[in-house]
Design a protein around this motif. Structure first.
Motif, PDB file in Angstrom:
ATOM      1  N   SER A  65     -37.715   8.878  35.055  1.00 45.73           N
ATOM      2  CA  SER A  65     -37.780   7.778  36.013  1.00 45.73           C
ATOM      3  C   SER A  65     -37.305   8.234  37.397  1.00 45.73           C
ATOM      4  CB  SER A  65     -36.908   6.621  35.532  1.00 45.73           C
ATOM      5  OG  SER A  65     -36.842   5.593  36.497  1.00 45.73           O
ATOM      6  N   SER A  66     -37.804   7.587  38.417  1.00 42.39           N
ATOM      7  CA  SER A  66     -37.319   7.862  39.780  1.00 42.39           C
ATOM      8  C   SER A  66     -35.922   7.286  39.980  1.00 42.39           C
ATOM      9  CB  SER A  66     -38.275   7.255  40.811  1.00 42.39           C
ATOM     10  OG  SER A  66     -38.377   5.844  40.635  1.00 42.39           O
ATOM     11  N   LEU A  67     -35.525   6.367  39.088  1.00 35.98           N
ATOM     12  CA  LEU A  67     -34.185   5.785  39.152  1.00 35.98           C
ATOM     13  C   LEU A  67     -33.238   6.595  38.266  1.00 35.98           C
ATOM     14  CD1 LEU A  67     -32.329   3.430  40.091  1.00 35.98           C
ATOM     15  CD2 LEU A  67     -32.929   2.277  37.945  1.00 35.98           C
ATOM     16  N   LYS A  68     -32.255   7.198  38.877  1.00 37.91           N
ATOM     17  CA  LYS A  68     -31.278   8.010  38.145  1.00 37.91           C
ATOM     18  C   LYS A  68     -30.022   7.173  37.911  1.00 37.91           C
ATOM     19  CE  LYS A  68     -32.912  12.477  39.883  1.00 37.91           C
ATOM     20  NZ  LYS A  68     -34.190  11.945  40.398  1.00 37.91           N
ATOM     21  N   VAL A  69     -29.826   6.795  36.649  1.00 38.91           N
ATOM     22  CA  VAL A  69     -28.701   5.926  36.300  1.00 38.91           C
ATOM     23  C   VAL A  69     -27.612   6.726  35.587  1.00 38.91           C
ATOM     24  CG1 VAL A  69     -27.954   3.855  35.079  1.00 38.91           C
ATOM     25  CG2 VAL A  69     -30.252   3.947  36.074  1.00 38.91           C
ATOM     26  N   THR A  70     -26.393   6.615  36.087  1.00 38.87           N
ATOM     27  CA  THR A  70     -25.239   7.230  35.437  1.00 38.87           C
ATOM     28  C   THR A  70     -24.473   6.158  34.677  1.00 38.87           C
ATOM     29  OG1 THR A  70     -25.024   8.893  37.183  1.00 38.87           O
ATOM     30  CG2 THR A  70     -23.096   8.515  35.790  1.00 38.87           C
ATOM     31  N   LEU A  71     -24.216   6.419  33.398  1.00 44.61           N
ATOM     32  CA  LEU A  71     -23.431   5.495  32.582  1.00 44.61           C
ATOM     33  C   LEU A  71     -22.003   6.013  32.480  1.00 44.61           C
ATOM     34  CD1 LEU A  71     -23.186   3.082  30.600  1.00 44.61           C
ATOM     35  CD2 LEU A  71     -23.805   4.689  28.771  1.00 44.61           C
ATOM     36  N   PHE A  72     -21.047   5.208  32.946  1.00 40.00           N
ATOM     37  CA  PHE A  72     -19.632   5.509  32.805  1.00 40.00           C
ATOM     38  C   PHE A  72     -19.127   4.696  31.616  1.00 40.00           C
ATOM     39  CE2 PHE A  72     -20.709   6.391  37.172  1.00 40.00           C
ATOM     40  CZ  PHE A  72     -19.988   7.520  37.482  1.00 40.00           C
ATOM     41  N   GLN A  73     -18.889   5.371  30.506  1.00 35.85           N
ATOM     42  CA  GLN A  73     -18.590   4.705  29.240  1.00 35.85           C
ATOM     43  C   GLN A  73     -17.122   4.846  28.864  1.00 35.85           C
ATOM     44  OE1 GLN A  73     -20.510   2.822  26.869  1.00 35.85           O
ATOM     45  NE2 GLN A  73     -18.439   2.576  26.059  1.00 35.85           N
ATOM     46  N   GLY A  74     -16.419   3.702  28.778  1.00 34.15           N
ATOM     47  CA  GLY A  74     -15.050   3.717  28.277  1.00 34.15           C
ATOM     48  C   GLY A  74     -15.025   4.291  26.873  1.00 34.15           C
TER      49      GLY A  74
ATOM     50  N   GLN B 238     -20.627   5.907  44.652  1.00 39.05           N
ATOM     51  CA  GLN B 238     -21.542   6.708  45.463  1.00 39.05           C
ATOM     52  C   GLN B 238     -23.010   6.335  45.223  1.00 39.05           C
ATOM     53  OE1 GLN B 238     -20.080   8.755  47.761  1.00 39.05           O
ATOM     54  NE2 GLN B 238     -18.227   7.846  46.861  1.00 39.05           N
ATOM     55  N   ALA B 239     -23.291   5.633  44.116  1.00 39.27           N
ATOM     56  CA  ALA B 239     -24.664   5.223  43.819  1.00 39.27           C
ATOM     57  C   ALA B 239     -25.087   4.090  44.736  1.00 39.27           C
ATOM     58  CB  ALA B 239     -24.775   4.790  42.358  1.00 39.27           C
ATOM     59  N   GLU B 240     -26.386   3.934  44.895  1.00 33.06           N
ATOM     60  CA  GLU B 240     -26.895   2.852  45.744  1.00 33.06           C
ATOM     61  C   GLU B 240     -26.577   1.485  45.161  1.00 33.06           C
ATOM     62  OE1 GLU B 240     -30.987   3.971  47.559  1.00 33.06           O
ATOM     63  OE2 GLU B 240     -30.723   5.268  45.797  1.00 33.06           O
ATOM     64  N   LEU B 241     -26.571   1.380  43.850  1.00 35.23           N
ATOM     65  CA  LEU B 241     -26.173   0.146  43.175  1.00 35.23           C
ATOM     66  C   LEU B 241     -25.257   0.509  42.022  1.00 35.23           C
ATOM     67  CD1 LEU B 241     -26.274  -2.866  42.460  1.00 35.23           C
ATOM     68  CD2 LEU B 241     -28.349  -2.402  41.137  1.00 35.23           C
ATOM     69  N   SER B 242     -24.065  -0.071  42.011  1.00 34.65           N
ATOM     70  CA  SER B 242     -23.117   0.169  40.936  1.00 34.65           C
ATOM     71  C   SER B 242     -22.620  -1.166  40.407  1.00 34.65           C
ATOM     72  CB  SER B 242     -21.937   0.999  41.450  1.00 34.65           C
ATOM     73  OG  SER B 242     -21.059   1.310  40.393  1.00 34.65           O
ATOM     74  N   VAL B 243     -22.646  -1.327  39.068  1.00 31.46           N
ATOM     75  CA  VAL B 243     -22.237  -2.596  38.465  1.00 31.46           C
ATOM     76  C   VAL B 243     -21.214  -2.371  37.373  1.00 31.46           C
ATOM     77  CG1 VAL B 243     -24.461  -3.684  38.969  1.00 31.46           C
ATOM     78  CG2 VAL B 243     -24.097  -2.590  36.742  1.00 31.46           C
TER      79      VAL B 243
ATOM     80  N   ILE C 105     -34.565   1.572  45.089  1.00 32.60           N
ATOM     81  CA  ILE C 105     -33.462   2.535  45.107  1.00 32.60           C
ATOM     82  C   ILE C 105     -33.709   3.647  44.086  1.00 32.60           C
ATOM     83  CG2 ILE C 105     -31.829   0.760  45.848  1.00 32.60           C
ATOM     84  CD1 ILE C 105     -30.688   0.816  42.969  1.00 32.60           C
ATOM     85  N   THR C 106     -32.997   4.737  44.238  1.00 34.10           N
ATOM     86  CA  THR C 106     -33.184   5.881  43.335  1.00 34.10           C
ATOM     87  C   THR C 106     -31.937   6.243  42.542  1.00 34.10           C
ATOM     88  OG1 THR C 106     -32.640   7.443  45.113  1.00 34.10           O
ATOM     89  CG2 THR C 106     -34.975   6.861  44.819  1.00 34.10           C
ATOM     90  N   SER C 107     -30.809   5.546  42.781  1.00 31.09           N
ATOM     91  CA  SER C 107     -29.596   5.851  42.025  1.00 31.09           C
ATOM     92  C   SER C 107     -28.853   4.575  41.665  1.00 31.09           C
ATOM     93  CB  SER C 107     -28.667   6.789  42.811  1.00 31.09           C
ATOM     94  OG  SER C 107     -28.185   6.147  43.980  1.00 31.09           O
TER      95      SER C 107
END
Length: 245
Positions: free
Chosen positions: A68-77, A158-163, A184-186
């Motif tokens: 995907s053009s959207l690069k999603v980082t998962l921060f997992q507890g 640092q991502a364009e959208l962080s939730v 967005i791409t991140s």
């Protein structure tokens, strides 16, 4: 597959891939394979089977279209027992770009030594690799060394959208947020462990621009929350809602 294994019109298959091809699939000279590396699919033909490697001739190269053009980082507890393995496997299938284990205040599971962390990381990266191969990913998502919640917030911001999904949030869902972020791409998602977040952790995230959201009226398990959040973000902003082109 590492880029160092490709050169002079050939691919050198080694280690686990070699063992799987030779002992499980019973590969033979002239067999045709598809090798993924660096966002490209290499069509290859087996030229030679050695004692510890298989040499293949490259016959075609095409761009891999599964990323995907959207690069999603998962921060997992950090969750208990082997839940992290399930999270990694399924999120890699869904298209996550990378996964970062996070040590929050309410984490029951703890990594006490560097050796323990290295062992877990090796296991987690292997699971990511196997999942990426199974679903024809163009890359193998990186599983990071565990970090603190503060470090996670700094990275996520640092991502364009962080939730950050939070059970005490009821008014704002992901769909309410993403309308302003088309193209967005991140993206990044911060998920809490079994016990959830401390309020001060959520406040820390909000202060760095991370948006607090609800995942609906039901409280989800930690291993479910990440998959649901990723699925929704990939549907709204990524490629999950699109047909193949």
């Amino acid at each position: 597959m590492k880029e160092s294994q490709i050169g002079d019109g050939r691919v050198n298959i080694i280690e686990e891939d070699f063992q799987h091809l030779k002992k499980v699939l019973r590969a033979q000279i002239k067999d045709e394979l598809t090798v993924c590396c660096g966002g490209f699919d290499y069509t290859v033909e087996i030229e030679e089977i050695k004692n510890s490697s298989i040499v293949c001739v490259i016959t075609d190269i095409n761009k891999n279209y599964t990323e995907s053009s959207l690069k999603v980082t998962l921060f997992q507890g950090l969750p208990k027992s082997d839940k992290m393995e399930l999270i990694i496997q399924k999120c890699v299938e869904l298209g996550v770009w990378e996964i970062v284990p996070v040590m929050t205040e309410r984490c029951v599971s703890r990594i006490n030594t560097d050796k323990d962390a290295q062992n877990k990381l090796a296991r987690w990266q292997k699971i990511a690799r196997e999942a990426a191969k199974q679903c024809n990913r163009g890359i193998i998502p990186n599983i990071h060394y565990p970090i603190t919640f503060k470090e996670a917030v700094e990275m996520a911001s640092q991502a364009e959208l962080s939730v950050i999904p939070y059970e005490k949030e009821s008014a704002v869902g992901l769909k309410n947020v993403v309308a302003r972020y088309q193209g967005i791409t991140s993206g990044s998602i911060i998920i809490g462990p079994e016990g959830g977040f401390e309020e001060k952790e959520v406040k820390m995230a909000e202060d760095r621009g991370v948006k607090k959201i609800s995942l609906g009226p039901r409280i989800l398990r930690t291993e479910t929350a990440g998959m649901v959040s990723l699925s929704l973000m990939m549907y709204e902003l990524g490629d999950v809602s699109n047909g193949r082109t």
